[in-house]
Design an enzyme around this catalytic site. Structure first.
Site, PDB file in Angstrom:
ATOM      1  N   ARG A 284       1.152  13.971  -4.017  1.00 21.63           N
ATOM      2  CA  ARG A 284       0.840  12.568  -3.739  1.00 21.63           C
ATOM      3  C   ARG A 284       1.717  12.035  -2.589  1.00 21.63           C
ATOM      4  O   ARG A 284       2.921  12.225  -2.572  1.00 21.63           O
ATOM      5  CB  ARG A 284       1.095  11.732  -4.999  1.00 21.63           C
ATOM      6  CG  ARG A 284       0.879  10.230  -4.824  1.00 21.63           C
ATOM      7  CD  ARG A 284       2.168   9.495  -4.562  1.00 21.63           C
ATOM      8  NE  ARG A 284       2.007   8.034  -4.599  1.00 21.63           N
ATOM      9  CZ  ARG A 284       2.920   7.183  -4.162  1.00 21.63           C
ATOM     10  NH1 ARG A 284       4.054   7.627  -3.664  1.00 21.63           N
ATOM     11  NH2 ARG A 284       2.721   5.884  -4.222  1.00 21.63           N
TER      12      ARG A 284
ATOM     13  N   SER B 129      15.933   7.071  -6.108  1.00 23.46           N
ATOM     14  CA  SER B 129      14.578   6.902  -5.586  1.00 23.46           C
ATOM     15  C   SER B 129      14.473   7.258  -4.109  1.00 23.46           C
ATOM     16  O   SER B 129      13.446   7.012  -3.490  1.00 23.46           O
ATOM     17  CB  SER B 129      14.129   5.455  -5.808  1.00 23.46           C
ATOM     18  OG  SER B 129      15.101   4.575  -5.293  1.00 23.46           O
TER      19      SER B 129
ATOM     20  N   GLY C 149       2.711   8.411  -0.631  1.00 20.51           N
ATOM     21  CA  GLY C 149       2.590   6.960  -0.665  1.00 20.51           C
ATOM     22  C   GLY C 149       2.499   6.424   0.753  1.00 20.51           C
ATOM     23  O   GLY C 149       2.110   7.137   1.688  1.00 20.51           O
ATOM     24  N   ASP C 150       2.895   5.180   0.900  1.00 21.41           N
ATOM     25  CA  ASP C 150       2.851   4.529   2.212  1.00 21.41           C
ATOM     26  C   ASP C 150       4.023   4.936   3.105  1.00 21.41           C
ATOM     27  O   ASP C 150       3.935   4.861   4.336  1.00 21.41           O
ATOM     28  CB  ASP C 150       2.882   3.008   2.033  1.00 21.41           C
ATOM     29  CG  ASP C 150       4.143   2.559   1.283  1.00 21.41           C
ATOM     30  OD1 ASP C 150       4.537   3.229   0.295  1.00 21.41           O
ATOM     31  OD2 ASP C 150       4.741   1.553   1.687  1.00 21.41           O
TER      32      ASP C 150
ATOM     33  N   THR D 256      11.922   7.892   1.195  1.00 17.76           N
ATOM     34  CA  THR D 256      11.789   7.716  -0.256  1.00 17.76           C
ATOM     35  C   THR D 256      11.526   9.041  -0.961  1.00 17.76           C
ATOM     36  O   THR D 256      11.079   9.998  -0.333  1.00 17.76           O
ATOM     37  CB  THR D 256      10.589   6.769  -0.545  1.00 17.76           C
ATOM     38  OG1 THR D 256      10.567   6.416  -1.926  1.00 17.76           O
ATOM     39  CG2 THR D 256       9.252   7.411  -0.203  1.00 17.76           C
TER      40      THR D 256
ATOM     41  N   THR E 293       8.088  -1.711   0.745  1.00 15.79           N
ATOM     42  CA  THR E 293       8.498  -1.000  -0.462  1.00 15.79           C
ATOM     43  C   THR E 293       7.534  -1.397  -1.577  1.00 15.79           C
ATOM     44  O   THR E 293       6.849  -2.402  -1.489  1.00 15.79           O
ATOM     45  CB  THR E 293       9.956  -1.335  -0.829  1.00 15.79           C
ATOM     46  OG1 THR E 293      10.330  -0.587  -1.998  1.00 15.79           O
ATOM     47  CG2 THR E 293      10.158  -2.811  -1.122  1.00 15.79           C
ATOM     48  N   GLY E 294       7.505  -0.574  -2.615  1.00 14.44           N
ATOM     49  CA  GLY E 294       6.633  -0.889  -3.745  1.00 14.44           C
ATOM     50  C   GLY E 294       5.526   0.132  -3.891  1.00 14.44           C
ATOM     51  O   GLY E 294       5.655   1.266  -3.428  1.00 14.44           O
ATOM     52  N   HIS E 295       4.439  -0.272  -4.538  1.00 15.51           N
ATOM     53  CA  HIS E 295       3.348   0.656  -4.837  1.00 15.51           C
ATOM     54  C   HIS E 295       2.595   1.017  -3.550  1.00 15.51           C
ATOM     55  O   HIS E 295       1.815   0.218  -3.029  1.00 15.51           O
ATOM     56  CB  HIS E 295       2.406   0.049  -5.870  1.00 15.51           C
ATOM     57  CG  HIS E 295       3.061  -0.125  -7.207  1.00 15.51           C
ATOM     58  ND1 HIS E 295       3.731  -1.279  -7.569  1.00 15.51           N
ATOM     59  CD2 HIS E 295       3.193   0.739  -8.243  1.00 15.51           C
ATOM     60  CE1 HIS E 295       4.238  -1.119  -8.787  1.00 15.51           C
ATOM     61  NE2 HIS E 295       3.930   0.090  -9.214  1.00 15.51           N
ATOM     62  N   GLY E 296       2.836   2.235  -3.108  1.00 12.29           N
ATOM     63  CA  GLY E 296       2.343   2.670  -1.807  1.00 12.29           C
ATOM     64  C   GLY E 296       0.836   2.603  -1.674  1.00 12.29           C
ATOM     65  O   GLY E 296       0.310   2.329  -0.595  1.00 12.29           O
TER      66      GLY E 296
ATOM     67  N   THR F 298      12.297   2.619  -2.272  1.00 16.07           N
ATOM     68  CA  THR F 298      12.335   3.091  -0.886  1.00 16.07           C
ATOM     69  C   THR F 298      13.317   2.305  -0.047  1.00 16.07           C
ATOM     70  O   THR F 298      13.405   1.085  -0.187  1.00 16.07           O
ATOM     71  CB  THR F 298      10.927   2.879  -0.304  1.00 16.07           C
ATOM     72  OG1 THR F 298      10.028   3.656  -1.074  1.00 16.07           O
ATOM     73  CG2 THR F 298      10.849   3.251   1.153  1.00 16.07           C
TER      74      THR F 298
HETATM   75  C1  SD4 Z   1       5.784   4.940  -2.540  1.00 11.54           C
HETATM   76  N1  SD4 Z   1       6.462   2.899  -1.491  1.00 11.54           N
HETATM   77  O1  SD4 Z   1       5.956   6.154  -2.597  1.00 11.54           O
HETATM   78  C2  SD4 Z   1       6.943   4.082  -2.128  1.00 11.54           C
HETATM   79  C3  SD4 Z   1       7.808   3.865  -3.341  1.00 11.54           C
HETATM   80  C4  SD4 Z   1       8.526   2.586  -3.426  1.00 11.54           C
HETATM   81  O2  SD4 Z   1       9.207   0.864  -4.740  1.00 11.54           O
HETATM   82  O3  SD4 Z   1       8.863   1.953  -2.476  1.00 11.54           O
HETATM   83  N2  SD4 Z   1       8.712   2.094  -4.608  1.00 11.54           N
HETATM   84  O4  SD4 Z   1       4.727   4.403  -2.840  1.00 11.54           O
END
Ligand code: SD4
Length: 331
Positions: free
Chosen positions: A216, A86, A218-219, A206, A239-242, A188
């Site tokens: 696309r 990832s 993300g954050d 990431t 980390t997570g859904h950007g 990330t």
């Molecule tokens: C994103 N935050 O591209 C990153 C991906 C990530 O756990 O951290 N996933 O949205």
């Protein structure tokens, strides 16, 4: 190098409050001397791969190196590891089978650099640093980022490795984009550090959400969302859904909450609670979302919080390097 005496001098978390006897002063004039002893150096980073990443960062921090150099060296470990799926080399591709990388970096002077949707370069964090140090801009994306990287001597290479390609081909059979919280473990790497000089820096890198639409972002490459550093206050990374982190400009929010007097822990909790509130307002299912923040203030105090259980982070200070399960909202 930090010796044991320095370590003891700097790591006691005690706050020493000395109230001087009146010396002829009126009560209101009594001076309160408060010496807050700082824990430094210290580095923290997201997920299990934070452990080897912290080890690399610590090599620099323990020798009085700069936090900026430490975070760059640290996150390059998972970036270069083909088994980490990832981040960087070996990362999962987008839905067109292209591995596109996002990264940003921020130093103690608020210098910033970022790359988005960068292909073929193993260490996007170093390209982000080059954007910061060698261009008049703060962010380059796509072809422009690649062109710039090549002009700086970075080498073009294939980042799509067998495992990720196999998974992508499997995914194509249904083509359902439904990222599941924590499934893509680990994600990330965000890293924040405080060096022996008392300076903060951070880095975040990431391959983004697997099977995202091409283009696309993300954050993670967005200063204020996936990473923020204010050398007077503190630093945070996510980390997570950007998409959810961008919605609240997450890491800037965390640092601003610290500025208002919150502990790093409380600041991370409030940022997560804001995402939870907006998720409900937008009638979305909280179960589908994972976001985790980690934060550090100028005193070296740390915090972390996430929506769902399963997020962990690594902390390295003079007492060692350890993995900690973050507290979470959906208990
Ligand atoms: C994103 N935050 O591209 C990153 C991906 C990530 O756990 O951290 N996933 O949205």
């Amino acid at each position: 190098m930090t010796n044991r005496r320095d370590f003891l001098k700097t790591t006691s978390m005690a706050t020493v409050a000395v109230t001087l006897p009146s010396f002829g002063l009126k009560a209101a004039e009594v001076i309160k001397v408060q010496s807050v002893i700082t824990q430094k150096p210290i580095v923290l980073s997201t997920w299990n791969f934070g452990i080897p990443a912290n080890t690399a960062a610590w090599e620099i921090l323990k020798n009085n190196g700069r936090a900026l150099d430490a975070v760059e060296a640290g996150v390059k470990i998972p970036e270069g590891d083909p088994t980490e799926r990832s981040v960087g080399y070996g990362g999962r591709p987008d839905r067109d089978g292209r591995v596109t990388l996002d990264a940003c970096i921020m130093d103690e002077l608020s210098n910033i650099g970022a790359v988005g949707c960068l292909e073929y370069i193993k260490h996007p964090i170093s390209v982000a640093r080059a954007v910061m140090e060698k261009t008049p801009h703060v962010m380059l994306v796509g072809d422009g980022a690649l062109q710039f990287a090549l002009s700086q001597g970075f080498v073009k290479e294939n980042l799509l490795l067998e495992e990720s390609e196999k998974e992508w081909k499997e995914w194509l059979k249904t083509s359902q984009y439904k990222p599941i919280a924590n499934i893509e473990n680990h994600d990330t790497i965000g890293m924040i550090a405080l060096d022996t000089h008392g300076n903060l820096s951070g880095a975040c890198t990431t391959s983004g959400m697997a099977f995202k639409m091409h283009g696309r972002l993300g954050d993670s490459p967005i200063i204020g969302a996936g990473l923020y550093v204010d050398n007077e206050i503190g630093a945070a990374t996510a980390t997570g859904h950007g998409e959810e982190v961008i919605r609240i400009v997450g890491c800037h929010l965390v640092v601003e909450l610290i500025r208002q007097g919150k502990s790093p822990q409380k600041a991370c909790e409030e940022a997560v609670e804001r995402i939870v509130k907006l998720t409900k307002l937008r009638n979305k299912n909280l179960k589908d979302i994972q976001v985790g923040f980690i934060a550090l203030n100028k005193k070296g105090e740390t915090g972390a919080y996430c929506i769902q259980g399963g997020f962990n982070y690594a902390v390295h200070d003079a007492t060692g390097n350890r993995l900690i399960d973050a507290e979470y909202f959906t208990k």
